[in-house]
Write a protein that holds these residues in place. Structure first.
Motif: not given
Length: 415
Positions: A209-215
């Motif tokens: 989730r982090l990598l697909s958004t902020l990432g």
């Protein structure tokens, strides 16, 4: 209260080696394409060989986390420096374009390992209240070196020929690695004391989730920042500005970039990461959108300065965000996945410029990259407060460095 005085122990162990490493890269970068042409490569092939340095960095991001986690920062730096020296030496002695291409890939690969080890070290030893300044200074010193490197390389090239740039780079890789290898690995936080065997695919799933958004914001920032190195010369050629003038514009932009770098780190520490990340991308996006209206050297120079301001404001943002959200138990592995997002953008951004310019007018392609930058600003605005809130919860300044990751209270990661 923490002051800038606390960064002084890092001067000789991190910041000076970063500048020396940057000098080497700055001296070597301009001669890759020229040597490829001397060895018989066509213009497109020479361009591909230059891009292979970026591809090597992307490939290096894949195992870099495991390398640092398994062997520690110090041994990773020694290994990365050794591999880098081999790559540069191969480039220096290249007898055909294939040998030069292999050297370029090895150089990029080693840079990824070396860079991740340095970032992981800073994330461990610098208090969170000074993290952005430390990361920004680290990046600033590299950029300063990269700014000086071409001038030093030019002097050596005049005396010894085109391969002299690689000779400077070889000295830079060996010397910077030797300086930073003197530093012992930092003591691990209790949360990171237990050895792990976490793989990159596991990290990607755990933090999807982090990598697909902020990432995604990190990827778009990488694409926007790297594209300026392709867009500015292409537009200059389009309006008839000669190569020497373009070099001067790059130098002016780089100088402005350096002036903005340390203040960006200070402002991030004081007002949060979003306060700098979003304006950085907005300024770059505006510069790209305005570039098709540049019709002479003066207006092109103004755009170059604007791009320098935008890039300088973003100095250290990606490294700081990565350190903020990295879990201590798998810090190195996570930072490898995080760096992969940005390096992928750095590699694909200039390629996207070329692909767009092949099917639409160059002005539209430039505006398209400006829209990419704007999209990155929107993503950063939306998701930085989710994963790196500011002001941070009080417990994170002191307790977090002993017991919990800095993002533990604010970033529930899906499993």
């Amino acid at each position: 209260m923490t002051t800038a005085h606390n960064l002084r122990p890092l001067i000789t162990t991190v910041f000076v080696p970063s500048a020396i490493f940057g000098i080497g890269q700055g001296a070597g970068a301009p001669v890759i394409a020229l040597l490829a042409r001397d060895l018989g490569a066509s213009v497109p092939v020479a361009g591909v060989i230059v891009a292979l340095v970026g591809l090597g960095a992307v490939l290096g991001d894949l195992p870099a986390g495991r390398i640092v986690a398994t062997f520690g920062e110090r041994r990773a730096i020694i290994g990365g420096s050794t591999l880098g020296a081999i790559g540069v030496l191969l480039s220096l002695l290249a007898w055909n374009p294939i040998a030069l291409a292999v050297g370029a890939v090895l150089t990029g690969f080693s840079t990824a390992v070396w860079g991740l080890a340095r970032q992981s070290y800073l994330a461990e030893v610098v208090p969170i209240g000074m993290r952005a300044r430390a990361m920004a200074t680290f990046a600033l010193m590299w950029r300063l070196g990269f700014f000086v490197g071409p001038f030093l390389g030019a002097a050596v090239i005049v005396a010894f020929g085109i391969r002299g740039g690689f000779a400077i780079q070889l000295v830079g890789v060996v010397l910077s690695g030797a300086l930073m290898a003197r530093v012992p690995d930092p003591p691990r936080e209790s949360g990171a004391a237990v050895p792990t065997v976490t793989t990159l695919p596991q990290i990607l799933r755990r933090h999807r989730r982090l990598l697909s958004t902020l990432g995604t914001g990190s990827l778009l920032m990488g694409a926007a920042r790297a594209s300026r190195e392709a867009v500015l010369p292409l537009w200059a050629d389009h309006i008839g500005v000669d190569a020497a003038a373009v070099s001067v514009l790059f130098g002016i932009g780089a100088a402005v970039d350096l002036l903005c770098s340390y203040p960006a780190g200070y402002l991030m520490d004081r007002y949060g990461r979003r306060f700098i990340a979003v304006p950085s991308l907005v300024v770059i996006g505006v510069a790209f959108v305005l570039l098709p209206f540049a019709r002479d050297l003066v207006t092109l120079g103004a755009i170059s300065i604007l791009l320098g301001i935008g890039n300088g404001l973003g100095n250290g943002v990606i490294m700081t965000l990565g350190a903020d959200v990295a879990p201590p138990a798998t810090r190195a592995e996570f930072l490898a996945a995080w760096r992969l997002t940005h390096d992928t953008g750095m590699f694909t951004g200039p390629l996207a410029v070329g692909a767009l310019a092949a099917v639409v007018p160059l002005g539209l392609a430039v505006v398209g990259i400006g829209l990419v930058s704007g999209a990155g600003a929107a993503v950063m605005y939306r998701y930085i407060p989710v994963y790196s809130p500011w002001p941070r919860p009080p417990v994170q300044e002191d307790v977090a460095r002993e017991a919990v990751p800095p993002n533990a209270a604010a970033v529930p990661e899906p499993r």
